[in-house]
Structures are given as C-alpha cells and as structure tokens.
Scaffold this motif. Structure first.
Motif, PDB file in Angstrom:
ATOM      1  N   ASP A 158       0.835  -1.186  -0.031  1.00 36.68           N
ATOM      2  CA  ASP A 158      -0.099   0.013  -0.056  1.00 36.68           C
ATOM      3  C   ASP A 158       0.893   1.232   0.004  1.00 36.68           C
ATOM      4  O   ASP A 158       0.566   2.179  -0.686  1.00 36.68           O
ATOM      5  CB  ASP A 158      -0.735   0.043   1.213  1.00 36.68           C
ATOM      6  CG  ASP A 158      -1.952   1.303   1.230  1.00 36.68           C
ATOM      7  OD1 ASP A 158      -2.772   1.556   0.428  1.00 36.68           O
ATOM      8  OD2 ASP A 158      -1.805   1.844   2.253  1.00 36.68           O
ATOM      9  N   LEU A 159       1.922   1.330   0.662  1.00 36.03           N
ATOM     10  CA  LEU A 159       2.791   2.411   0.833  1.00 36.03           C
ATOM     11  C   LEU A 159       3.446   2.667  -0.337  1.00 36.03           C
ATOM     12  O   LEU A 159       3.692   3.856  -0.802  1.00 36.03           O
ATOM     13  CB  LEU A 159       3.741   2.470   1.999  1.00 36.03           C
ATOM     14  CG  LEU A 159       3.174   2.510   3.434  1.00 36.03           C
ATOM     15  CD1 LEU A 159       4.127   2.228   4.376  1.00 36.03           C
ATOM     16  CD2 LEU A 159       2.698   4.003   3.602  1.00 36.03           C
ATOM     17  N   ALA A 160       4.098   1.573  -0.984  1.00 36.54           N
ATOM     18  CA  ALA A 160       4.778   1.513  -2.371  1.00 36.54           C
ATOM     19  C   ALA A 160       3.800   2.057  -3.259  1.00 36.54           C
ATOM     20  O   ALA A 160       4.320   3.167  -4.195  1.00 36.54           O
ATOM     21  CB  ALA A 160       5.458   0.399  -2.594  1.00 36.54           C
ATOM     22  N   ARG A 161       2.596   1.758  -3.298  1.00 36.42           N
ATOM     23  CA  ARG A 161       1.628   2.316  -4.488  1.00 36.42           C
ATOM     24  C   ARG A 161       1.364   3.599  -4.275  1.00 36.42           C
ATOM     25  O   ARG A 161       1.351   4.433  -5.037  1.00 36.42           O
ATOM     26  CB  ARG A 161       0.419   1.216  -4.200  1.00 36.42           C
ATOM     27  CG  ARG A 161      -0.461   1.506  -5.672  1.00 36.42           C
ATOM     28  CD  ARG A 161      -1.623   0.653  -5.407  1.00 36.42           C
ATOM     29  NE  ARG A 161      -1.316  -0.577  -5.163  1.00 36.42           N
ATOM     30  CZ  ARG A 161      -1.636  -1.411  -3.885  1.00 36.42           C
ATOM     31  NH1 ARG A 161      -2.544  -0.730  -2.959  1.00 36.42           N
ATOM     32  NH2 ARG A 161      -1.418  -2.640  -3.697  1.00 36.42           N
ATOM     33  N   ARG A 162       1.081   4.121  -2.963  1.00 35.26           N
ATOM     34  CA  ARG A 162       0.731   5.557  -2.693  1.00 35.26           C
ATOM     35  C   ARG A 162       1.673   6.429  -2.737  1.00 35.26           C
ATOM     36  O   ARG A 162       1.597   7.241  -3.606  1.00 35.26           O
ATOM     37  CB  ARG A 162       0.217   5.611  -1.210  1.00 35.26           C
ATOM     38  CG  ARG A 162      -1.120   5.152  -1.111  1.00 35.26           C
ATOM     39  CD  ARG A 162      -2.044   5.708   0.121  1.00 35.26           C
ATOM     40  NE  ARG A 162      -1.756   5.047   1.173  1.00 35.26           N
ATOM     41  CZ  ARG A 162      -1.776   5.438   2.378  1.00 35.26           C
ATOM     42  NH1 ARG A 162      -2.044   6.620   2.720  1.00 35.26           N
ATOM     43  NH2 ARG A 162      -1.551   4.649   3.477  1.00 35.26           N
TER      44      ARG A 162
END
Length: 171
Positions: A158-162
């Motif tokens: 999730d963090l990498a995508r955001r």
C-alpha cells in the motif's frame, strides 16, 4: 496560499502483533542464558582471594543475572507491547517505539523512496516481519517492527503504491 495545518500529534492507532511479546521473551531468555554462562565461567574460574572483592562477586553477579532475567523475560516484553505503536494515514507513516527512551517518527508519504519488509530468524519463528519506510533523509526512516507477515506485506504494498502515485502527480 498557505499550507494546510499539520495534523495534531497523537498516539498511533495500532499495536504490534501480540506474537512480539513471545519474541521479546525469547530474546530475554537468550540474553539471560548468555549472561548466566559468562557469570558461571567467571565465578568458577576466578580464584577466591581472602577478603578481596571476589567473594562478593560470587553472589552479586548471579543475583544481577537473576534480576536481569526477571526484567528481560517478565517485565520488558509486556511494557514494550503496550508502548510500541504504528499507523499509516493518507499523508504520513507514524511509529512510536521504545520502552525507556520513546521515539516518535513521522514520515510523509510524499517523501517515501523505498519500503522494505524484513524477517529476522526469531521473527520467522513467530510469523512476524518488520516494515522499514526509507526517505532520502538520514533521519527519515520509520521502522514498524513485529507485524504479522500478511499485514507487513499489505502495508508495504500500500505504501509503495501510494508513494508512486504521489511521485506521478508531482511530475
């Protein structure tokens, strides 16, 4: 036009996994065994001298190891579980760590460069992983220790995508 106000500083919402307690207990047992072995070697190999400090050390060192064992196995893991917290919001990653020295770390999602998931030997035994969120700043790394593996992987994805979305919007 001024920047929006910073969100209020508050305690992060989530605790680490309960399995972290048993990981910390295991670390305490290992430390106690190492210190106990060192003390046993010292007590058994140092010759006794009349009236010197050695007779005192023969009972003081094992007592100190016993006190260490009580704290490391019976107290510290439970306190650490209560005080280690983390949270990911739309704008930031928060981590609150430390049981004697408390460290509060916030990293804006826009500053994230890399997200790593690591699993040490003991973490693997207990099904845990840690998430490290790195920025270009040497002070900007947030480590969220001892999450369940599935949660750590979801948080990292999730963090990498955001972070990628924020970078795409900035260009």
């Amino acid at each position: 036009m001024s920047a929006p106000p910073a969100p209020p500083v508050r305690e992060p919402a989530w605790s680490v996994s309960r399995s972290a307690i048993w990981l910390w207990v295991t670390e305490g047992v290992i430390g106690t065994l190492v210190y106990g072995a060192l003390v046993a070697v010292a007590v058994l190999t140092v010759p006794t001298s009349a009236g010197g400090p050695v007779p005192v050390l023969r009972w003081l060192l094992p007592t100190l190891v016993a006190v260490y064992a009580v704290v490391a196995v019976g107290v510290r893991p439970w306190i650490r579980y209560r005080v280690h917290r983390w949270e990911v919001t739309a704008e930031t990653v928060h981590a609150l760590t430390g049981w004697l020295t408390r460290t509060w770390t916030l990293v804006p999602v826009a500053r994230i460069q890399t997200v790593d998931v690591t699993r040490g030997v003991l973490q693997q035994m207990y099904g845990l992983a840690s998430v490290a969120v790195l920025t270009a700043s040497s002070q900007g790394t947030v480590r969220v220790p001892h999450l369940e593996v599935a949660i750590a992987e979801r948080v990292a994805d999730d963090l990498a995508r955001r972070a990628e979305q924020v970078r795409d919007e900035a260009t």
